[in-house]
Design a protein around this motif. Structure first.
Motif, mmCIF file in Angstrom:
data_model
loop_
_atom_site.group_PDB
_atom_site.id
_atom_site.type_symbol
_atom_site.label_atom_id
_atom_site.label_comp_id
_atom_site.label_asym_id
_atom_site.label_seq_id
_atom_site.Cartn_x
_atom_site.Cartn_y
_atom_site.Cartn_z
ATOM 1 N N GLU A 39 46.209 28.767 50.399
ATOM 2 C CA GLU A 39 44.837 28.829 50.918
ATOM 3 C C GLU A 39 44.615 30.106 51.711
ATOM 4 O O GLU A 39 43.612 30.796 51.536
ATOM 5 N N LYS A 40 45.569 30.438 52.576
ATOM 6 C CA LYS A 40 45.411 31.623 53.415
ATOM 7 C C LYS A 40 45.434 32.891 52.579
ATOM 8 O O LYS A 40 44.687 33.843 52.864
ATOM 9 N N LEU A 41 46.248 32.924 51.536
ATOM 10 C CA LEU A 41 46.265 34.089 50.654
ATOM 11 C C LEU A 41 44.912 34.240 49.958
ATOM 12 O O LEU A 41 44.392 35.351 49.832
ATOM 13 N N LEU A 56 36.019 33.713 58.734
ATOM 14 C CA LEU A 56 36.202 32.666 59.741
ATOM 15 C C LEU A 56 34.956 31.797 59.873
ATOM 16 O O LEU A 56 35.048 30.572 59.961
ATOM 17 N N ARG A 57 33.805 32.437 59.878
ATOM 18 C CA ARG A 57 32.549 31.685 60.051
ATOM 19 C C ARG A 57 32.229 30.805 58.847
ATOM 20 O O ARG A 57 31.554 29.786 58.990
ATOM 21 N N LYS A 58 32.719 31.195 57.688
ATOM 22 C CA LYS A 58 32.442 30.430 56.467
ATOM 23 C C LYS A 58 33.617 29.552 56.038
ATOM 24 O O LYS A 58 33.528 28.830 55.042
ATOM 25 N N ARG A 59 34.718 29.603 56.777
ATOM 26 C CA ARG A 59 35.962 28.987 56.308
ATOM 27 C C ARG A 59 35.815 27.501 55.992
ATOM 28 O O ARG A 59 36.279 27.048 54.943
ATOM 29 N N GLU A 60 35.183 26.747 56.863
ATOM 30 C CA GLU A 60 35.068 25.308 56.613
ATOM 31 C C GLU A 60 34.191 25.028 55.395
ATOM 32 O O GLU A 60 34.469 24.107 54.615
ATOM 33 N N THR A 61 33.150 25.818 55.218
ATOM 34 C CA THR A 61 32.287 25.656 54.053
ATOM 35 C C THR A 61 33.033 26.027 52.776
ATOM 36 O O THR A 61 32.888 25.367 51.738
ATOM 37 N N GLU A 67 37.179 22.052 47.542
ATOM 38 C CA GLU A 67 37.824 20.733 47.638
ATOM 39 C C GLU A 67 39.148 20.773 48.392
ATOM 40 O O GLU A 67 40.175 20.282 47.927
ATOM 41 N N GLY A 68 39.090 21.406 49.576
ATOM 42 C CA GLY A 68 40.272 21.467 50.419
ATOM 43 C C GLY A 68 41.382 22.339 49.879
ATOM 44 O O GLY A 68 42.533 22.216 50.301
ATOM 45 N N PRO A 71 45.271 22.659 44.855
ATOM 46 C CA PRO A 71 45.535 23.449 43.638
ATOM 47 C C PRO A 71 45.280 22.677 42.348
ATOM 48 O O PRO A 71 44.808 23.252 41.365
ATOM 49 N N GLU A 72 45.581 21.388 42.348
ATOM 50 C CA GLU A 72 45.365 20.578 41.148
ATOM 51 C C GLU A 72 43.888 20.557 40.763
ATOM 52 O O GLU A 72 43.534 20.689 39.585
ATOM 53 N N LYS A 73 43.030 20.398 41.753
ATOM 54 C CA LYS A 73 41.590 20.336 41.499
ATOM 55 C C LYS A 73 41.034 21.712 41.117
ATOM 56 O O LYS A 73 40.275 21.849 40.167
ATOM 57 N N VAL A 74 41.434 22.734 41.878
ATOM 58 C CA VAL A 74 40.902 24.083 41.633
ATOM 59 C C VAL A 74 41.366 24.617 40.280
ATOM 60 O O VAL A 74 40.602 25.279 39.565
#
Length: 198
Positions: A39-41, A56-61, A67-68, A71-74
């Motif tokens: 995720e961080k990469l 940072l401001r958009k990270r939660e969005t 979908e969190g 990797p399976e979903k993405v």
């Protein structure tokens, strides 16, 4: 200034509580979870051409939209998912960056299925231990290093995108592969004390 009366690294201005919190609680802390590292990469790759505070401001969005960062979903995303993401104003709406995230998820899973743990893969590049630097000023902190160049080259060879040596070094700093808090920053000693992987 921080609560201890010492000076925070100057890239995290006191006037921005989001930046300060990121610096004081997250940046430089050794991360060993494979999914979190991926995720961080991805987020560092999304920063390309932008300021980190934008991410940072958009990270939660962004997390919600992907979908969190499962990797399976993405990895299963198709064109309709790319269209959905391109129409989401809460994320970085770049087709190449979205496509790179999907490709990265597939490579992550391929590595896992072949018995290669993503965290072990990354940490092996530095011998499994955080590199402890002792910079006095921001001018001393490099934008890239031979290690970030080597890791960048290997990531690209595997098919990852948006992972040039400067992005990779920022990633290495963020996930604690290197401790680049200035020695005058209270977090330098705190992060150093977190030490080696248990």
């Amino acid at each position: 200034m921080t609560a201890q009366g010492l000076t925070r690294c100057p890239w995290a201005p006191d006037g921005d509580p989001l930046y300060a919190a990121y610096h004081d609680t997250e940046w430089g802390v050794p991360e060993y979870d494979s999914r979190a590292l991926w995720e961080k990469l991805v987020l560092d790759g999304m920063q390309a051409g932008l300021a980190w505070i934008t991410i940072l401001r958009k990270r939660e969005t962004i997390r919600a939209a992907f979908e969190g960062f499962d990797p399976e979903k993405v990895a299963a995303y198709e064109e309709r998912d790319i269209d959905r993401l391109l129409n989401d104003p809460g994320i970085i709406r770049s087709r190449p960056k979205i496509a790179a995230t999907i490709t990265g998820a597939r490579i992550f899973l391929q590595m896992r299925d072949q018995g290669e743990d993503f965290s072990t893969y990354l940490w092996d590049f530095i011998g499994g231990q955080p590199i402890q630097n002792s910079w006095q000023t921001m001018a001393e902190v490099p934008a890239k290093t031979p290690l970030s160049e080597a890791l960048s080259k290997d990531l690209k060879k595997r098919g990852f995108k948006f992972c040039g040596p400067v992005i990779v070094y920022a990633f290495m700093q963020a996930v604690g592969m290197v401790n680049d808090h200035l020695v005058g920053c209270p977090r330098h000693a705190e992060v150093k004390s977190m030490g080696a992987r248990e």
